[in-house]
Design an enzyme around this catalytic site. Structure first.
Site, PDB file in Angstrom:
ATOM      1  N   LYS A  14       0.838  -1.201   0.000  1.00 17.87           N
ATOM      2  CA  LYS A  14       0.000   0.000   0.000  1.00 17.87           C
ATOM      3  C   LYS A  14       0.881   1.262   0.000  1.00 17.87           C
ATOM      4  CE  LYS A  14      -3.922  -2.183   2.453  1.00 17.87           C
ATOM      5  NZ  LYS A  14      -4.619  -2.269   3.771  1.00 17.87           N
ATOM      6  N   TYR A  54     -12.001  -3.549  -3.003  1.00 18.29           N
ATOM      7  CA  TYR A  54     -12.551  -3.919  -1.697  1.00 18.29           C
ATOM      8  C   TYR A  54     -13.925  -4.565  -1.817  1.00 18.29           C
ATOM      9  CZ  TYR A  54      -8.612  -1.977   0.783  1.00 18.29           C
ATOM     10  OH  TYR A  54      -7.346  -1.770   1.259  1.00 18.29           O
ATOM     11  N   ASN A 157      -1.590  -0.303   7.400  1.00 14.46           N
ATOM     12  CA  ASN A 157      -0.943  -1.570   7.746  1.00 14.46           C
ATOM     13  C   ASN A 157      -0.076  -2.128   6.622  1.00 14.46           C
ATOM     14  OD1 ASN A 157      -3.012  -2.277   6.069  1.00 14.46           O
ATOM     15  ND2 ASN A 157      -4.189  -3.400   7.600  1.00 14.46           N
ATOM     16  N   HIS A 160      -1.933  -5.134   1.528  1.00 13.30           N
ATOM     17  CA  HIS A 160      -3.169  -5.886   1.359  1.00 13.30           C
ATOM     18  C   HIS A 160      -2.797  -7.319   1.007  1.00 13.30           C
ATOM     19  CE1 HIS A 160      -7.001  -7.372   0.046  1.00 13.30           C
ATOM     20  NE2 HIS A 160      -6.351  -7.885  -0.990  1.00 13.30           N
ATOM     21  N   GLU A 171      -9.705 -10.604  -7.097  1.00 15.01           N
ATOM     22  CA  GLU A 171      -8.818  -9.443  -6.944  1.00 15.01           C
ATOM     23  C   GLU A 171      -7.715  -9.433  -7.997  1.00 15.01           C
ATOM     24  OE1 GLU A 171      -9.290  -9.054  -2.090  1.00 15.01           O
ATOM     25  OE2 GLU A 171      -7.381  -9.671  -2.945  1.00 15.01           O
TER      26      GLU A 171
END
Ligand code: ADP
Ligand code: MG
Length: 202
Positions: A14, A54, A157, A160, A171
């Site tokens: 990310k 998402y 975080n 992904h 995805e």
């Protein structure tokens, strides 16, 4: 049915992972576990792609993520901003899409025996503050639901990682064309998976 060693998963470094100069470190963690990298690129996603990404988990993902958010508020003795899990899930979705599209990211496809679970194990749990030591999220960052909620932003975080084989397939299709995924033999596969360890002794 394909062999478990052919399982694929999507990992995205990310924007915070890229900005923290952790690209090499993160790739290293998956690589040294014996997983095989079959595609990667650098892109700046727009918010629509981030939202599509998402939403592959559909209503179930919205409910779950809203439930997790509600539980995090409850641990602080607070009420979540909305009444239903779905509405709280939608708020998380919005902040996640903003976060993922904030700068360059590195989507990658990793392959190997039960790649989805192995990658999740190496990555660590969603909230870095409570991720185990030895996981990427636990070792390289400190974010928590508490400070993310205070700023009404997503938990940062670094990574992904797909949550299931089904999620991974959907995805991967969002980030990669079929012809961008490379089929090749990695020499270490013989050591990891072949029946006999032939050809080592001269
Ligand atoms: P994971 O990335 O561990 O699979 P989820 O799929 O549940 O976690 O959530 C997707 C992302 O949304 C997380 O990685 C995190 O960045 C963010 N997120 C999830 N839940 C919350 C929350 N309650 N508050 C803020 N951000 C959240
Ligand atoms: Mg997830």
């Amino acid at each position: 049915m394909s062999h478990p060693k052919e399982e694929r998963t999507l990992v995205i470094i990310k924007p915070d992972g890229v900005q923290r100069s952790l690209i090499g470190e993160i790739i290293c963690r998956y690589e040294r576990a014996g997983l095989k990298l079959v595609s990667l690129k650098m892109v700046i996603p727009d918010e629509q792609i981030a939202t599509n990404h998402y939403m592959v988990g559909g209503e179930e993902w919205l409910e779950n993520v809203g439930k997790k958010a509600t539980e995090a508020y409850a641990r602080k003795g607070e009420k979540p901003p909305f009444a239903t899990h779905r509405e709280n899930g939608l708020a998380v979705l919005k902040s996640c899409s903003t976060y993922l599209s904030a700068g360059p990211v590195i989507p990658m496809v990793w392959e190997g025996n039960q790649a989805v679970g192995v990658v999740r194990k190496i990555t660590g749990s969603t909230e870095p503050l409570s991720s185990d030591v030895g996981t990427i999220r636990g070792d390289f960052t400190v974010d928590s639901y508490k400070i993310a909620d205070m700023a009404q932003r997503a938990v940062r975080n670094l990574i992904h990682a797909s949550g299931s084989v089904e999620e991974a397939e959907k995805e991967i299709a969002i980030w990669f064309k079929e012809n961008e995924i490379v089929s090749y033999r990695h020499l270490q596969e013989a050591i990891l998976y072949d029946v006999n360890l032939d050809g080592i002794i001269e």
